[in-house]
Scaffold this active site. Sequence first.
Site, mmCIF file in Angstrom:
data_model
loop_
_atom_site.group_PDB
_atom_site.id
_atom_site.type_symbol
_atom_site.label_atom_id
_atom_site.label_comp_id
_atom_site.label_asym_id
_atom_site.label_seq_id
_atom_site.Cartn_x
_atom_site.Cartn_y
_atom_site.Cartn_z
ATOM 1 N N GLU A 1 76.239 8.539 -5.894
ATOM 2 C CA GLU A 1 77.559 8.829 -5.340
ATOM 3 C C GLU A 1 78.005 10.210 -5.816
ATOM 4 O O GLU A 1 77.806 10.592 -6.969
ATOM 5 C CB GLU A 1 78.541 7.761 -5.830
ATOM 6 C CG GLU A 1 79.973 7.966 -5.403
ATOM 7 C CD GLU A 1 80.929 6.970 -6.053
ATOM 8 O OE1 GLU A 1 81.989 6.736 -5.474
ATOM 9 O OE2 GLU A 1 80.601 6.450 -7.143
ATOM 10 N N LYS B 1 82.578 5.286 2.333
ATOM 11 C CA LYS B 1 82.850 4.109 1.508
ATOM 12 C C LYS B 1 84.079 3.361 2.016
ATOM 13 O O LYS B 1 85.152 3.943 2.198
ATOM 14 C CB LYS B 1 83.040 4.516 0.053
ATOM 15 C CG LYS B 1 83.229 3.321 -0.877
ATOM 16 C CD LYS B 1 83.118 3.697 -2.339
ATOM 17 C CE LYS B 1 84.339 4.394 -2.842
ATOM 18 N NZ LYS B 1 84.354 4.466 -4.327
ATOM 19 N N CYS C 1 79.008 2.513 -4.402
ATOM 20 C CA CYS C 1 79.670 2.187 -5.667
ATOM 21 C C CYS C 1 80.540 0.925 -5.601
ATOM 22 O O CYS C 1 80.025 -0.187 -5.647
ATOM 23 C CB CYS C 1 80.462 3.392 -6.159
ATOM 24 S SG CYS C 1 80.844 3.316 -7.936
#
Length: 276
Positions: A40, A108, A149
């Site tokens: 990330e 995300k 994540c």
Amino acid sequence: MRLALFQMTSGIDAASNGDAIAAAMDVAADGGADALLTPEMSLLLDRDRERAAVRAEADYPEIAVLRKNARELNLWLHLGLPVKQGDKRRNRTLVIAPNGEIAARYDKIHLFDVDLATGESWRESRVYEGGDAPVLVEMDEQEVGLSICYDIRFPALYRTLAEAGAGLLTIPAAFTVPTGRAHWHVLARARAIETGCFVAAPAQVGRHEDGRETFGHSVVIDPWGRTLLDMEQGRGVGFADIDFAAVARARVQVPALANARPIPSPVRRGMAAQAN
């Protein structure tokens, strides 16, 4: 498929991070990898909103260089970066194909807003907006489900990707040290076991220029929950070979996807129900 994971300590200068990723691509290609997965925010990691040089995707010259490298090395590249999107930012993974084209983008979905007992406070939603759709990308005839994540804590996303055909789930991350110690390995293994997928999770590690400290432990987990690679807190490129036939074997042994049933709203019993 041979995967290479790059465990790195990204800083606040995209050019320097891009150079490090380019060097890792050479190592991956020399090691026979089909794909290099970076963590990330691998291209730029900076929580200082005033200083961070976050740009629109088209304004990162490093992306053009890395696309050229992918083409010359015949290598897939998963690249993490923040991008400007209107008045906000998005936390994005680019999947660059061996021909240099951008094969997929994933933003995300789940944003990390939390106050920790250590005194750390994270409010991702102040600056970032979440993506609005799961993404699958075909890599060398295999379906790969993308995530980033904090998404790891939301199993419904991974079930959706697995039911849509994913045999490999990627989870680039920058976990903090306290939550990494407590949850990282168990969550990565759980996502693999419950979906019958491989999980490849490249992670940031160490003390960063912006002051944060990340946990590392980039891992590759097989569909039975076995750890094929754990880079602990080292830096550099690690390799794992994955055989997608293991996906079918795991799903025969534990057919959780096939056996799943829609779950209705719970029926309330006891005193509360009687009171109503």
